[in-house]
Write a protein that holds these residues in place. Structure first.
Motif, mmCIF file in Angstrom:
data_model
loop_
_atom_site.group_PDB
_atom_site.id
_atom_site.type_symbol
_atom_site.label_atom_id
_atom_site.label_comp_id
_atom_site.label_asym_id
_atom_site.label_seq_id
_atom_site.Cartn_x
_atom_site.Cartn_y
_atom_site.Cartn_z
ATOM 1 N N ALA A 17 0.823 -1.209 0.000
ATOM 2 C CA ALA A 17 0.000 0.000 0.000
ATOM 3 C C ALA A 17 0.859 1.262 0.000
ATOM 4 O O ALA A 17 0.501 2.264 -0.628
ATOM 5 N N VAL A 18 2.005 1.203 0.672
ATOM 6 C CA VAL A 18 2.883 2.380 0.703
ATOM 7 C C VAL A 18 3.407 2.693 -0.688
ATOM 8 O O VAL A 18 3.371 3.838 -1.144
ATOM 9 N N ASP A 20 2.122 1.712 -3.482
ATOM 10 C CA ASP A 20 1.009 2.052 -4.366
ATOM 11 C C ASP A 20 0.666 3.534 -4.248
ATOM 12 O O ASP A 20 0.327 4.188 -5.236
ATOM 13 N N ALA A 21 0.796 4.086 -3.041
ATOM 14 C CA ALA A 21 0.494 5.498 -2.814
ATOM 15 C C ALA A 21 1.674 6.403 -3.149
ATOM 16 O O ALA A 21 1.487 7.581 -3.449
ATOM 17 N N ASP A 22 2.886 5.848 -3.112
ATOM 18 C CA ASP A 22 4.090 6.661 -3.336
ATOM 19 C C ASP A 22 5.059 5.887 -4.227
ATOM 20 O O ASP A 22 5.906 5.135 -3.732
ATOM 21 N N ARG A 47 10.989 7.474 0.320
ATOM 22 C CA ARG A 47 10.709 6.738 1.559
ATOM 23 C C ARG A 47 11.272 5.332 1.433
ATOM 24 O O ARG A 47 11.240 4.733 0.353
ATOM 25 N N ALA A 181 -0.353 -5.124 -5.547
ATOM 26 C CA ALA A 181 -1.647 -4.690 -5.021
ATOM 27 C C ALA A 181 -2.793 -5.427 -5.702
ATOM 28 O O ALA A 181 -3.889 -5.527 -5.159
ATOM 29 N N GLY A 209 5.890 -1.520 -8.253
ATOM 30 C CA GLY A 209 5.418 -1.658 -6.882
ATOM 31 C C GLY A 209 5.378 -3.064 -6.350
ATOM 32 O O GLY A 209 4.902 -3.292 -5.233
#
Length: 330
Positions: A17-18, A20-22, A47, A181, A209
């Motif tokens: 999820a991290v 996927d968002a970044d 990150r 994901a 990702g």
């Protein structure tokens, strides 16, 4: 070094999820390659997502007699595992040849597969490099390329893949498993690394990702009698200038099964299928081993200063296979 965030992942879905968002975030295991690249400015993640605490650190025998190796298994644990040493000794030897004990204690299986080339032009951000910055050129073609590729390269990139572990895994038909994901997936290691072509910056077939979760080795009785031989420019831990992973099954001086893969000769671990075909069903002699190596290396396109690798790999193939054949005869 660019300022970056850091967090530990507690489960696979959370880690995915991290990213996927970044999309600028990166997974980190031991960090033995990624952190070095961050220091030089080659990698500039926003990150780091630490995956070392995910439940991916087991080595297990599969129902059909192969091995399942988790992505966060350390190199030290992999090399020391009794089933690895018994079923795939060349893999344990490759890991031990790859780095110092301190690095092996940190480095992970997943990270090892994703490590990037040590080409000096790639790691120096003041130099052009198609792998790092597409379209800028490959100065290694006419520059310093003594340790670069002789197989499968292109005018866009002549760098080699640095993994020792990957060479042994390639010889034994390993399959890489991953999660995205959208769900799980897997790909044979033979297809995991993409051909150089005109897109050397695209190195693997992993979806964006994706998180490597493990590697599966199918059962291979021939692998129980296998060996990894590495040549480097100094006796202390260094990257290969040429290496061979080999396994051999001989009965009545006839090759029943053989596995061969080369390292430090291409942008990916190089499975020597032409040599395997030439050997299977034929005599287990030094002359046959040399002819098989020549059949594989007929495709080599050495550069100005690395033609020695053709002779080096040929001699390694003959030496390692001869040793294995002698052991079979005892």
């Amino acid at each position: 070094m660019r300022e970056f965030g850091y967090q530990r992942a507690s489960d696979v879905s959370g880690a995915l999820a991290v990213l996927d968002a970044d999309p600028d975030a990166r997974f980190i295991g031991g960090g033995t390659n990624l952190v070095d690249l961050m220091k030089t400015g080659v990698e500039r993640p926003s990150r780091l997502v630490d995956v070392r605490e995910l439940p991916l650190d087991e080595i297990a025998v599969t129902r059909d007699g192969g091995l399942r190796i988790g992505a966060t298994v350390t190199n030290s644990d992999l090399a020391a595992h009794p089933e690895v040493r018994r079923r795939y000794p060349a893999l344990a030897q490759a890991v031990l040849a790859g780095a110092s004990g301190q690095l092996r204690n940190m480095a992970t299986v997943g990270g090892n597969l994703l490590q990037r080339t040590r080409c000096a032009y790639f790691t120096d951000v003041t130099k052009p490099c198609n792998k790092r910055e597409p379209g800028t050129g490959c100065p290694a073609v006419e520059g310093e390329h003594r340790n670069h590729a002789i197989l499968g390269a292109s005018g866009h990139c002549v760098a080699v893949h640095p993994s020792d572990m990957g060479v042994a895994l390639t010889a034994f038909d390993a399959v890489v498993s991953y999660e995205t994901a959208q769900g799980p997936g897997e790909t044979p290691l033979a297809d995991f690394y993409l051909p150089v072509g005109d897109t050397p910056h695209r190195e693997t077939a992993l979806p964006p990702g994706a998180l490597i979760t493990g590697v599966t080795l199918p059962p291979a009785p021939v692998a129980a009698r296998s060996r990894y031989r590495k040549v480097r420019e100094r006796a202390s831990y260094a990257f290969a200038i040429g290496s061979v992973a080999a396994a051999l099954d001989v009965r009545d001086n006839v090759v029943r099964d053989v596995r061969l893969a080369f390292g430090a000769v291409a942008s990916r671990p190089w499975r020597a299928r032409a040599a395997e075909r030439a050997l299977t069903g034929g005599p287990a002699t030094a002359e046959a081993f040399a002819a098989a190596a020549d059949a594989e290396l007929a495709a080599a396109e050495p550069l100005r200063d690395n033609g020695y690798k053709v002779t080096l790999i040929r001699n390694l193939v003959v030496a390692v296979l001869s040793e294995l054949a002698e052991e079979d005869a005892r």
